[in-house]
Design a protein around this motif. Structure first.
Motif, PDB file in Angstrom:
ATOM      1  N   GLN A  37     -11.165   5.742  -5.136  1.00  0.00           N
ATOM      2  CA  GLN A  37     -12.425   6.014  -4.431  1.00  0.00           C
ATOM      3  C   GLN A  37     -13.034   4.716  -4.221  1.00  0.00           C
ATOM      4  O   GLN A  37     -12.771   3.609  -4.687  1.00  0.00           O
ATOM      5  N   PHE A  38     -14.001   4.722  -3.008  1.00  0.00           N
ATOM      6  CA  PHE A  38     -14.706   3.710  -2.847  1.00  0.00           C
ATOM      7  C   PHE A  38     -15.531   3.285  -4.033  1.00  0.00           C
ATOM      8  O   PHE A  38     -16.163   4.253  -4.376  1.00  0.00           O
ATOM      9  N   SER A  39     -15.814   2.130  -4.582  1.00  0.00           N
ATOM     10  CA  SER A  39     -16.677   1.775  -5.433  1.00  0.00           C
ATOM     11  C   SER A  39     -18.084   1.297  -5.014  1.00  0.00           C
ATOM     12  O   SER A  39     -18.166   1.047  -3.733  1.00  0.00           O
ATOM     13  N   ALA A  40     -18.828   1.110  -5.926  1.00  0.00           N
ATOM     14  CA  ALA A  40     -20.189   0.700  -5.315  1.00  0.00           C
ATOM     15  C   ALA A  40     -19.989  -0.837  -4.946  1.00  0.00           C
ATOM     16  O   ALA A  40     -20.702  -1.091  -4.060  1.00  0.00           O
ATOM     17  N   LYS A  41     -19.168  -1.481  -5.366  1.00  0.00           N
ATOM     18  CA  LYS A  41     -18.887  -2.910  -4.842  1.00  0.00           C
ATOM     19  C   LYS A  41     -17.590  -2.899  -4.141  1.00  0.00           C
ATOM     20  O   LYS A  41     -16.408  -2.780  -4.399  1.00  0.00           O
ATOM     21  N   ARG A  42     -17.851  -3.096  -2.723  1.00  0.00           N
ATOM     22  CA  ARG A  42     -16.931  -3.142  -1.773  1.00  0.00           C
ATOM     23  C   ARG A  42     -16.407  -4.438  -1.229  1.00  0.00           C
ATOM     24  O   ARG A  42     -17.305  -5.072  -0.636  1.00  0.00           O
ATOM     25  N   ASN A  43     -15.502  -4.934  -1.976  1.00  0.00           N
ATOM     26  CA  ASN A  43     -14.974  -6.247  -1.699  1.00  0.00           C
ATOM     27  C   ASN A  43     -13.785  -6.202  -0.888  1.00  0.00           C
ATOM     28  O   ASN A  43     -13.021  -7.233  -0.637  1.00  0.00           O
ATOM     29  N   ARG A  78       0.883  -5.098  13.001  1.00  0.00           N
ATOM     30  CA  ARG A  78       1.740  -5.803  13.803  1.00  0.00           C
ATOM     31  C   ARG A  78       3.002  -4.831  14.495  1.00  0.00           C
ATOM     32  O   ARG A  78       3.069  -4.725  15.702  1.00  0.00           O
ATOM     33  N   THR A  79       3.337  -3.825  13.636  1.00  0.00           N
ATOM     34  CA  THR A  79       4.211  -2.675  13.945  1.00  0.00           C
ATOM     35  C   THR A  79       3.622  -1.374  13.581  1.00  0.00           C
ATOM     36  O   THR A  79       2.764  -1.259  12.412  1.00  0.00           O
ATOM     37  N   ASP A  80       4.091  -0.352  13.614  1.00  0.00           N
ATOM     38  CA  ASP A  80       3.699   0.865  13.038  1.00  0.00           C
ATOM     39  C   ASP A  80       4.254   0.944  11.576  1.00  0.00           C
ATOM     40  O   ASP A  80       3.781   1.976  10.762  1.00  0.00           O
ATOM     41  N   SER A  81       5.171   0.069  10.979  1.00  0.00           N
ATOM     42  CA  SER A  81       5.481   0.278   9.703  1.00  0.00           C
ATOM     43  C   SER A  81       5.226  -1.117   8.947  1.00  0.00           C
ATOM     44  O   SER A  81       5.476  -1.252   7.743  1.00  0.00           O
ATOM     45  N   ASP A  82       4.575  -2.136   9.736  1.00  0.00           N
ATOM     46  CA  ASP A  82       4.321  -3.348   8.920  1.00  0.00           C
ATOM     47  C   ASP A  82       3.144  -3.564   8.386  1.00  0.00           C
ATOM     48  O   ASP A  82       2.127  -3.888   9.203  1.00  0.00           O
ATOM     49  N   TRP A  83       2.883  -3.176   7.211  1.00  0.00           N
ATOM     50  CA  TRP A  83       1.531  -2.809   6.432  1.00  0.00           C
ATOM     51  C   TRP A  83       1.598  -4.100   5.095  1.00  0.00           C
ATOM     52  O   TRP A  83       0.768  -3.710   4.434  1.00  0.00           O
ATOM     53  N   ALA A  84       2.281  -5.092   5.424  1.00  0.00           N
ATOM     54  CA  ALA A  84       2.360  -6.271   4.545  1.00  0.00           C
ATOM     55  C   ALA A  84       1.557  -7.404   4.931  1.00  0.00           C
ATOM     56  O   ALA A  84       1.144  -8.266   4.306  1.00  0.00           O
ATOM     57  N   THR A  85       1.723  -7.317   6.423  1.00  0.00           N
ATOM     58  CA  THR A  85       0.947  -8.634   7.052  1.00  0.00           C
ATOM     59  C   THR A  85      -0.596  -8.210   7.243  1.00  0.00           C
ATOM     60  O   THR A  85      -1.021  -7.352   8.017  1.00  0.00           O
ATOM     61  N   PRO A  86      -1.517  -8.784   6.708  1.00  0.00           N
ATOM     62  CA  PRO A  86      -3.023  -8.793   7.116  1.00  0.00           C
ATOM     63  C   PRO A  86      -3.431  -8.873   8.529  1.00  0.00           C
ATOM     64  O   PRO A  86      -2.619  -9.863   9.278  1.00  0.00           O
ATOM     65  N   ALA A  87      -4.304  -8.453   9.049  1.00  0.00           N
ATOM     66  CA  ALA A  87      -4.576  -8.460  10.428  1.00  0.00           C
ATOM     67  C   ALA A  87      -6.153  -8.148  10.523  1.00  0.00           C
ATOM     68  O   ALA A  87      -6.593  -7.448   9.870  1.00  0.00           O
ATOM     69  N   GLU A  88      -6.724  -9.293  11.304  1.00  0.00           N
ATOM     70  CA  GLU A  88      -8.286  -9.255  11.803  1.00  0.00           C
ATOM     71  C   GLU A  88      -8.261  -8.015  12.438  1.00  0.00           C
ATOM     72  O   GLU A  88      -7.550  -7.207  13.140  1.00  0.00           O
ATOM     73  N   GLY A  89      -9.667  -7.497  12.346  1.00  0.00           N
ATOM     74  CA  GLY A  89     -10.145  -6.572  13.323  1.00  0.00           C
ATOM     75  C   GLY A  89     -11.065  -7.118  14.430  1.00  0.00           C
ATOM     76  O   GLY A  89     -11.565  -8.469  14.228  1.00  0.00           O
ATOM     77  N   HIS A  90     -11.050  -6.770  15.632  1.00  0.00           N
ATOM     78  CA  HIS A  90     -11.502  -7.490  16.914  1.00  0.00           C
ATOM     79  C   HIS A  90     -12.579  -6.606  17.694  1.00  0.00           C
ATOM     80  O   HIS A  90     -12.108  -5.354  17.948  1.00  0.00           O
ATOM     81  N   LEU A  91     -13.626  -6.749  17.801  1.00  0.00           N
ATOM     82  CA  LEU A  91     -14.749  -6.378  18.812  1.00  0.00           C
ATOM     83  C   LEU A  91     -14.382  -6.893  20.305  1.00  0.00           C
ATOM     84  O   LEU A  91     -14.844  -8.347  20.164  1.00  0.00           O
ATOM     85  N   MET A  99     -16.648 -10.298  18.283  1.00  0.00           N
ATOM     86  CA  MET A  99     -16.912 -10.201  16.704  1.00  0.00           C
ATOM     87  C   MET A  99     -15.233 -10.229  16.073  1.00  0.00           C
ATOM     88  O   MET A  99     -14.385  -9.449  16.649  1.00  0.00           O
ATOM     89  N   ARG A 100     -15.355 -10.745  14.954  1.00  0.00           N
ATOM     90  CA  ARG A 100     -13.979 -10.720  14.406  1.00  0.00           C
ATOM     91  C   ARG A 100     -14.413 -10.277  12.785  1.00  0.00           C
ATOM     92  O   ARG A 100     -15.283 -10.719  12.101  1.00  0.00           O
ATOM     93  N   VAL A 101     -13.483  -9.520  12.372  1.00  0.00           N
ATOM     94  CA  VAL A 101     -13.800  -9.022  11.137  1.00  0.00           C
ATOM     95  C   VAL A 101     -12.498  -9.439  10.161  1.00  0.00           C
ATOM     96  O   VAL A 101     -11.073  -9.229  10.480  1.00  0.00           O
ATOM     97  N   ASP A 102     -12.559  -9.832   8.806  1.00  0.00           N
ATOM     98  CA  ASP A 102     -11.745 -10.560   8.085  1.00  0.00           C
ATOM     99  C   ASP A 102     -10.519  -9.460   7.753  1.00  0.00           C
ATOM    100  O   ASP A 102     -10.603  -8.422   7.828  1.00  0.00           O
ATOM    101  N   ALA A 103      -9.435 -10.035   7.697  1.00  0.00           N
ATOM    102  CA  ALA A 103      -7.890  -9.212   7.617  1.00  0.00           C
ATOM    103  C   ALA A 103      -8.162  -8.524   6.395  1.00  0.00           C
ATOM    104  O   ALA A 103      -7.304  -7.189   6.291  1.00  0.00           O
ATOM    105  N   SER A 104      -8.909  -8.740   5.237  1.00  0.00           N
ATOM    106  CA  SER A 104      -8.801  -7.908   4.208  1.00  0.00           C
ATOM    107  C   SER A 104      -9.611  -6.845   4.010  1.00  0.00           C
ATOM    108  O   SER A 104      -9.685  -6.089   3.184  1.00  0.00           O
ATOM    109  N   ARG A 105     -10.435  -6.530   5.462  1.00  0.00           N
ATOM    110  CA  ARG A 105     -11.313  -5.520   5.230  1.00  0.00           C
ATOM    111  C   ARG A 105     -10.560  -4.432   6.485  1.00  0.00           C
ATOM    112  O   ARG A 105     -10.238  -4.623   7.421  1.00  0.00           O
ATOM    113  N   SER A 106     -10.806  -3.087   5.904  1.00  0.00           N
ATOM    114  CA  SER A 106     -10.273  -2.100   6.904  1.00  0.00           C
ATOM    115  C   SER A 106     -11.439  -1.494   7.638  1.00  0.00           C
ATOM    116  O   SER A 106     -12.488  -1.386   7.216  1.00  0.00           O
ATOM    117  N   ALA A 107     -10.893  -0.902   8.817  1.00  0.00           N
ATOM    118  CA  ALA A 107     -11.736  -0.152   9.689  1.00  0.00           C
ATOM    119  C   ALA A 107     -12.180   0.970   9.044  1.00  0.00           C
ATOM    120  O   ALA A 107     -13.007   1.854   9.678  1.00  0.00           O
TER     121      ALA A 107
END
Length: 429
Positions: free
Chosen positions: A166-172, A81-94, A111-119
């Motif tokens: 690190q990334f684990s084999a299970k990526r949730n 939402r801002t350069d320092s607001d990293w507590a508010t989840p945000a969707e990804g958008h294509l 396309m929308r990507v769930d807010a729990s997932r990082s680019a």
């Protein structure tokens, strides 16, 4: 008689018209317009959010294609939402940007990507690119990546103020599955220091990134060109890791100012014959005309194997001299602060003492792949006296640096041995 001559003339004219038309119908000398797609991928859930948001606005307000065009312009962004607001989840958008049949600008979410997932998750990158390929098949694809970047370095090395996860084999999509990277802007202008996005865990801000190897594996289509709007990506290790993924790679050996490339000139890439060289030149000229800072290179990847062949011979012959070089050896550097992993490839060899004939052989190979390069006289606090267009690592500087990987803790030199460039050249034995 007159009427007969008139009818005969008309028949001749009609016959000629049919011949001319038939020539046009079956003339294949003019090349058919190819389908093309440009995707801007902005990993901006970090302190670059406002800059990337501005870049996307410039793109959407620029010379976007018509909907009926065979050329498509897309953006994928994950922004805070801002350069320092990293507590508010945000969707990804294509999003697809275009003019409709009435000449009205449109921005359609594809396309929308769930807010729990990082680019910065390779799986998200892969899914976005697969979606693009499914929507627009049989196309030439171009990709611009905009985020923080740290060249070929694994997570946690550029700034070791946090222990990497690190990334684990299970990526949730949880914080525990992400590598950590802590960037520190330091003094001077804000820069884009691949894919560093912030995640908050137990009230603490962490940052997550993907390795260049994960990035390469995540690309499911062949790219006509790949451009990094990110710091420190312009090194031979990055180029070689991606040589089979893209025909052309544009990037900067130094950092990149946070305002990024000249996205008002994006039409250079959204046309019949996309011109990544012109786009890279536009970026450099924009900053150079402002007496600001920029370095840029465009690599034709088909020439990288020849460069690796020359370098392999030189590394073997001058291994002792290269092993003795440090950041105090007067070599052209591309880093600021203590991140001493990025030096000029040509200057490393020159300082190692290669001969004139060997130097010319190297330059011939270098110039066959680095088809455009430009640098301002300085980049913030760095004097650019020598500029080959490609950076490289000095092995001596990573002997005691440790890296935490899923398989355990190793030295940076151990990690470097896993890179495609080192396998081809044996820089680190």
């Amino acid at each position: 008689m007159y009427d007969m001559r008139l009818k005969a003339s008309i028949l001749v004219c009609l016959a000629c018209s049919l011949v001319l038309c038939s020539c046009n119908w079956f003339d294949t000398s003019a090349p058919a317009e190819e389908n093309s797609v440009l995707l801007f991928y902005g990993a901006g859930y970090n302190n670059l959010s406002s800059d990337i948001k501005n870049n996307v606005q410039t793109i959407s307000e620029g010379d976007v294609p018509k909907y009926i065009s065979k050329h498509k312009l897309l953006t994928y962004t994950h922004l805070s939402r801002t350069d320092s607001d990293w507590a508010t989840p945000a969707e990804g958008h294509l999003v697809q940007h275009y003019f409709d049949h009435k000449g009205i600008r449109r921005a359609d979410t594809l396309m929308r990507v769930d807010a729990s997932r990082s680019a910065s998750d390779p799986e998200v990158l892969r899914e976005v690119l697969e979606k693009v390929a499914s929507l627009f098949p049989d196309s030439k694809y171009g990709l611009i990546v905009s985020s923080h970047g740290t060249g070929w370095l694994p997570a946690g090395v550029y700034n070791k103020s946090m222990q990497p996860l690190q990334f684990s084999a299970k990526r949730n999509g949880t914080a525990e599955d992400m590598p950590v990277y802590s960037y520190n802007e330091g003094e001077g202008p804000k820069v884009k220091t691949i894919f560093a996005e912030v995640v908050k865990k137990n009230g603490v801000n962490y940052s997550q990134e993907m390795s260049i190897q994960s990035f390469a594996k995540a690309i499911p289509v062949h790219l006509d060109y790949l451009i990094f709007d990110a710091c420190l990506m312009g090194c031979v290790e990055v180029a070689y890791e991606l040589k089979d993924k893209a025909d052309y790679i544009g990037f900067s050996p130094t950092e990149v100012l946070s305002t990024g490339f000249n996205f008002s000139d994006l039409s250079m890439l959204v046309k019949d014959s996309p011109d990544p060289e012109a786009f890279c030149r536009s970026y450099f000229e924009m900053y150079d005309s402002r007496n600001s800072y920029a370095t840029i290179s465009l690599v034709k990847t088909s020439g990288l194997d020849a460069l690796a062949g020359v370098c392999s011979s030189l590394f073997a012959k001058y291994s002792g001299q290269i092993a003795s070089l440090t950041d105090m050896s007067g070599i052209q550097k591309y880093y600021r602060g203590s991140a001493h992993w990025f030096f000029d490839l040509e200057d490393i060899l020159v300082k190692a003492g290669i001969g004139e004939e060997e130097h010319q052989q190297f330059l011939d190979a270098l110039n066959s792949c680095v088809i455009y390069r430009a640098a301002t006289p300085q980049f913030i606090s760095i004097d650019i006296a020598t500029y080959s267009g490609l950076g490289m690592y000095l092995p001596r500087l990573g002997k005691s640096t440790t890296v935490t990987l899923p398989e355990g803790t190793v030295t940076l030199n151990d990690f470097y041995r896993t890179l495609a460039w080192n396998k081809a050249t044996n820089l680190v034995e």
